[in-house]
Write a protein that holds these residues in place. Structure first.
Motif, PDB file in Angstrom:
ATOM      1  N   THR A 101       1.090  -1.310  -0.048  1.00 60.15           N
ATOM      2  CA  THR A 101       0.124   0.103  -0.219  1.00 60.15           C
ATOM      3  C   THR A 101       1.346   1.347  -0.372  1.00 60.15           C
ATOM      4  O   THR A 101       0.650   2.242  -0.989  1.00 60.15           O
ATOM      5  CB  THR A 101      -0.458   0.285   0.962  1.00 60.15           C
ATOM      6  N   SER A 102       1.780   1.230   0.865  1.00 54.09           N
ATOM      7  CA  SER A 102       2.850   2.943   0.695  1.00 54.09           C
ATOM      8  C   SER A 102       3.414   2.594  -0.664  1.00 54.09           C
ATOM      9  O   SER A 102       3.773   4.100  -0.995  1.00 54.09           O
ATOM     10  CB  SER A 102       4.070   2.220   1.633  1.00 54.09           C
ATOM     11  N   GLY A 103       3.956   1.516  -1.661  1.00 53.45           N
ATOM     12  CA  GLY A 103       4.641   2.016  -2.928  1.00 53.45           C
ATOM     13  C   GLY A 103       3.142   2.290  -3.412  1.00 53.45           C
ATOM     14  O   GLY A 103       3.492   2.879  -4.690  1.00 53.45           O
ATOM     15  N   ALA A 104       2.175   1.279  -3.500  1.00 50.44           N
ATOM     16  CA  ALA A 104       1.051   2.849  -4.554  1.00 50.44           C
ATOM     17  C   ALA A 104       0.682   3.851  -4.341  1.00 50.44           C
ATOM     18  O   ALA A 104       0.286   4.580  -5.368  1.00 50.44           O
ATOM     19  CB  ALA A 104      -0.458   1.259  -4.028  1.00 50.44           C
ATOM     20  N   GLY A 105       0.991   3.730  -3.047  1.00 50.11           N
ATOM     21  CA  GLY A 105       0.231   5.631  -2.830  1.00 50.11           C
ATOM     22  C   GLY A 105       1.882   6.511  -3.442  1.00 50.11           C
ATOM     23  O   GLY A 105       1.438   7.185  -3.675  1.00 50.11           O
ATOM     24  N   PHE A 106       2.852   5.860  -3.222  1.00 50.49           N
ATOM     25  CA  PHE A 106       4.141   6.415  -4.337  1.00 50.49           C
ATOM     26  C   PHE A 106       3.387   6.544  -5.812  1.00 50.49           C
ATOM     27  O   PHE A 106       4.016   7.819  -6.256  1.00 50.49           O
ATOM     28  CB  PHE A 106       5.427   5.654  -3.963  1.00 50.49           C
ATOM     29  N   VAL A 107       3.316   5.015  -6.038  1.00 51.42           N
ATOM     30  CA  VAL A 107       3.160   6.212  -7.470  1.00 51.42           C
ATOM     31  C   VAL A 107       1.999   6.660  -7.424  1.00 51.42           C
ATOM     32  O   VAL A 107       1.717   7.713  -8.382  1.00 51.42           O
ATOM     33  CB  VAL A 107       2.704   4.175  -8.335  1.00 51.42           C
ATOM     34  N   TYR A 129      16.633   9.794   4.892  1.00 57.18           N
ATOM     35  CA  TYR A 129      17.373  10.738   4.247  1.00 57.18           C
ATOM     36  C   TYR A 129      17.036  10.288   2.679  1.00 57.18           C
ATOM     37  O   TYR A 129      17.337  11.035   1.859  1.00 57.18           O
ATOM     38  CB  TYR A 129      18.520   9.588   4.776  1.00 57.18           C
ATOM     39  N   LYS A 130      16.386   9.104   3.040  1.00 58.20           N
ATOM     40  CA  LYS A 130      16.040   8.995   1.177  1.00 58.20           C
ATOM     41  C   LYS A 130      15.293   9.612   0.570  1.00 58.20           C
ATOM     42  O   LYS A 130      14.649   9.804  -0.171  1.00 58.20           O
ATOM     43  CB  LYS A 130      15.773   7.434   0.542  1.00 58.20           C
ATOM     44  N   ALA A 131      14.293   9.806   1.356  1.00 57.45           N
ATOM     45  CA  ALA A 131      12.973  10.182   0.916  1.00 57.45           C
ATOM     46  C   ALA A 131      12.760  12.124   1.706  1.00 57.45           C
ATOM     47  O   ALA A 131      13.186  13.415   1.016  1.00 57.45           O
ATOM     48  CB  ALA A 131      11.462   9.637   1.389  1.00 57.45           C
ATOM     49  N   ASN A 132      11.818  12.098   2.472  1.00 59.87           N
ATOM     50  CA  ASN A 132      12.276  13.294   3.417  1.00 59.87           C
ATOM     51  C   ASN A 132      11.488  12.994   4.830  1.00 59.87           C
ATOM     52  O   ASN A 132      11.116  12.282   5.115  1.00 59.87           O
ATOM     53  CB  ASN A 132      10.961  14.282   2.497  1.00 59.87           C
ATOM     54  N   ILE A 133      11.281  13.959   5.562  1.00 60.31           N
ATOM     55  CA  ILE A 133      10.915  14.800   6.943  1.00 60.31           C
ATOM     56  C   ILE A 133       9.839  13.809   7.223  1.00 60.31           C
ATOM     57  O   ILE A 133       9.350  13.311   8.412  1.00 60.31           O
ATOM     58  CB  ILE A 133      11.575  15.627   7.062  1.00 60.31           C
ATOM     59  N   LEU A 134       9.153  14.694   5.957  1.00 61.39           N
ATOM     60  CA  LEU A 134       7.848  13.979   6.153  1.00 61.39           C
ATOM     61  C   LEU A 134       7.220  12.893   6.084  1.00 61.39           C
ATOM     62  O   LEU A 134       6.790  11.951   6.705  1.00 61.39           O
ATOM     63  CB  LEU A 134       6.805  14.940   5.185  1.00 61.39           C
ATOM     64  N   THR A 135       7.832  11.669   5.588  1.00 58.20           N
ATOM     65  CA  THR A 135       7.727  10.591   5.355  1.00 58.20           C
ATOM     66  C   THR A 135       8.172   9.721   6.535  1.00 58.20           C
ATOM     67  O   THR A 135       7.578   9.088   7.310  1.00 58.20           O
ATOM     68  CB  THR A 135       8.532   9.555   4.366  1.00 58.20           C
ATOM     69  N   PRO A 155       0.266   4.695   6.068  1.00 59.04           N
ATOM     70  CA  PRO A 155       1.224   3.804   4.592  1.00 59.04           C
ATOM     71  C   PRO A 155       0.679   4.501   3.423  1.00 59.04           C
ATOM     72  O   PRO A 155       1.966   4.982   2.712  1.00 59.04           O
ATOM     73  CB  PRO A 155       1.031   2.173   4.865  1.00 59.04           C
ATOM     74  N   PRO A 156      -0.541   4.455   2.757  1.00 53.80           N
ATOM     75  CA  PRO A 156      -0.793   4.955   1.491  1.00 53.80           C
ATOM     76  C   PRO A 156      -0.114   6.636   1.579  1.00 53.80           C
ATOM     77  O   PRO A 156       0.325   7.128   0.452  1.00 53.80           O
ATOM     78  CB  PRO A 156      -1.852   4.927   0.901  1.00 53.80           C
ATOM     79  N   LEU A 157      -0.198   6.926   3.014  1.00 57.95           N
ATOM     80  CA  LEU A 157      -0.158   8.862   3.061  1.00 57.95           C
ATOM     81  C   LEU A 157       1.562   8.956   2.629  1.00 57.95           C
ATOM     82  O   LEU A 157       2.472   9.333   2.560  1.00 57.95           O
ATOM     83  CB  LEU A 157      -0.376   8.904   4.047  1.00 57.95           C
ATOM     84  N   LEU A 158       2.179   7.824   3.696  1.00 56.36           N
ATOM     85  CA  LEU A 158       3.462   7.780   3.332  1.00 56.36           C
ATOM     86  C   LEU A 158       3.941   7.549   2.120  1.00 56.36           C
ATOM     87  O   LEU A 158       5.177   8.117   1.610  1.00 56.36           O
ATOM     88  CB  LEU A 158       3.707   6.669   4.743  1.00 56.36           C
ATOM     89  N   GLY A 159       3.800   7.245   1.342  1.00 57.33           N
ATOM     90  CA  GLY A 159       4.091   6.445  -0.109  1.00 57.33           C
ATOM     91  C   GLY A 159       3.517   8.084  -0.790  1.00 57.33           C
ATOM     92  O   GLY A 159       4.627   8.284  -1.636  1.00 57.33           O
ATOM     93  N   TRP A 160       2.598   8.840  -0.308  1.00 62.05           N
ATOM     94  CA  TRP A 160       1.722   9.678  -1.120  1.00 62.05           C
ATOM     95  C   TRP A 160       3.324  10.807  -0.914  1.00 62.05           C
ATOM     96  O   TRP A 160       3.830  11.631  -1.646  1.00 62.05           O
ATOM     97  CB  TRP A 160       0.695  10.142  -0.926  1.00 62.05           C
ATOM     98  N   ALA A 161       3.600  10.989   0.616  1.00 64.44           N
ATOM     99  CA  ALA A 161       4.407  12.016   1.187  1.00 64.44           C
ATOM    100  C   ALA A 161       6.132  11.996   0.432  1.00 64.44           C
ATOM    101  O   ALA A 161       6.758  12.799  -0.154  1.00 64.44           O
ATOM    102  CB  ALA A 161       4.300  12.355   2.182  1.00 64.44           C
ATOM    103  N   ALA A 162       6.381   9.838  -0.365  1.00 64.34           N
ATOM    104  CA  ALA A 162       7.672   9.849  -0.102  1.00 64.34           C
ATOM    105  C   ALA A 162       7.638  10.249  -2.195  1.00 64.34           C
ATOM    106  O   ALA A 162       9.230  11.299  -1.981  1.00 64.34           O
ATOM    107  CB  ALA A 162       8.137   9.172  -0.057  1.00 64.34           C
ATOM    108  N   ALA A 163       6.805  10.383  -2.541  1.00 65.15           N
ATOM    109  CA  ALA A 163       6.732  11.187  -3.941  1.00 65.15           C
ATOM    110  C   ALA A 163       6.452  12.079  -4.389  1.00 65.15           C
ATOM    111  O   ALA A 163       7.208  12.851  -4.814  1.00 65.15           O
ATOM    112  CB  ALA A 163       6.242  10.034  -4.637  1.00 65.15           C
TER     113      ALA A 163
END
Length: 350
Positions: A16-22, A98-104, A140-148
């Protein structure tokens, strides 16, 4: 059915986090960022599940489906499990920062704390734990969205809302099937105090109905095309039908049908979101040509106004009667002091 449920749940969190990232990506998907996000999420999920088993070691030893886990069976000590959970949780959160952001990273750390230190003890206190667990599963989807995207916008809430409402019928069916096991472990589930199963099935039915508008919202907010609206509606209606069947037939058979149906619903729903998602360019093309229409109307109105002004000026020039204008002082004298006579000025040609 429940033997490896925690492992499957961790994989669901990663998916679900991967889907949120996409969904949160623009026109191009950063696959390296997607891999880092999924890796960090998997580490945080593993930490949360490990802490859960540390806190519930004695409860797990009383339940048939969990008594063979490493901690209750004695294959692993609590200090080793606690060190492992803490290390992998810190490492996963750091990786996301480090690889995404502080929000994630903040969302991941908050979800870890909510799962391990709120949801886990609440399972032995009050049946509301299921609703708190649904919040945990929706993050987790919010986490992926925030990372993207680096932010959380309104249309980022489609998949989290679907996960929240989906988890309640899913877990209600599971709790009904395993209620004797949950009772033995000392967990306070709604099904444990609901002998007839009516309240449990009603919660499942009500939250299945809440899934209905999500397909339209995904289309209306520009997340997906119109096809997803149709497909999601048909898929959710089948979910509602199974929940209604469970409500009418409150037996293990009805609960099992509801449980298996919910397992099918979520991957199909997420696949539809990903297949029919709109990129930024497609979202722009989808928007109606209202800006062009309004621009045309504005320019046309401006042209008409200019023509009217020209006609007025032409009429005044051609009129045999001279237009005499009063100086501004005359108006000023009349307006504030109506009891004084207005001064008389000689006519002046302008």
């Amino acid at each position: 059915m429940c033997k490896y449920y925690c492992v499957h749940f961790s994989m669901l969190v990663v998916a679900t986090s991967g889907a949120g990232f996409v969904l949160g990506s623009g026109s191009a998907i950063d696959f390296a960022g997607l891999c880092w996000t999924c890796t960090g999420t998997m580490m945080v999920a593993a930490s949360a599940n490990s802490l859960n088993q540390v806190f519930e070691k004695h409860n797990d030893a009383l339940m048939k489906r969990t008594m063979r886990r490493p901690l209750p069976s004695g294959r692993l000590s609590i200090p080793h499990a606690a060190i492992w959970a803490s290390s992998v949780g810190i490492a996963g959160t750091t990786l996301l920062a480090y690889k995404a952001n502080i929000l994630t990273a903040g969302l991941a750390a908050s979800n870890l704390a909510l799962y391990a230190f709120v949801y886990t003890p609440l399972k032995q206190i009050h049946p509301v734990n299921t609703w708190v667990g649904a919040i945990v599963g929706g993050i987790p989807p919010l986490l992926g969205w925030a990372a993207a995207s680096g932010q959380i916008s309104l249309n980022a809430w489609i998949l989290p809302a679907a996960l929240y409402f989906w988890q309640l019928p899913h877990f209600m069916a599971l709790a009904y099937l395993c209620r004797s096991d949950y009772a033995a472990g000392g967990f306070r589930m709604l099904s444990f105090t609901d002998a007839s199963g009516r309240r449990t099935a009603l919660v499942a039915l009500r939250n299945s109905l809440y899934l209905l508008p999500l397909g339209f919202l995904a289309y209306d907010w520009g997340v997906t095309s119109g096809w997803f609206c149709l497909e999601s509606g048909l898929l959710t209606l089948s979910m509602v039908a199974m929940a209604f069947s469970f409500y009418r037939d409150r037996t293990a058979k009805g609960a099992r049908r509801m449980f298996h149906g919910s397992l099918l619903y979520l991957p199909v729903f997420m696949s539809g979101l990903l297949i029919h998602r709109l990129t930024e360019d497609e979202q722009v093309q989808k928007e109606p040509n209202s800006s062009k229409l309004f621009g045309f109307l504005s320019s046309e109105n401006l042209r008409l106004d200019r023509e009217n002004d020209d006609e007025i000026i032409k009429t005044r020039k051609e009129s045999p009667i001279r237009n005499h204008t009063r100086p501004p002082v005359a108006y000023a004298s009349v307006a504030p002091f109506p009891f004084l006579p207005a001064p008389v000025y000689a006519d002046c040609d302008l």
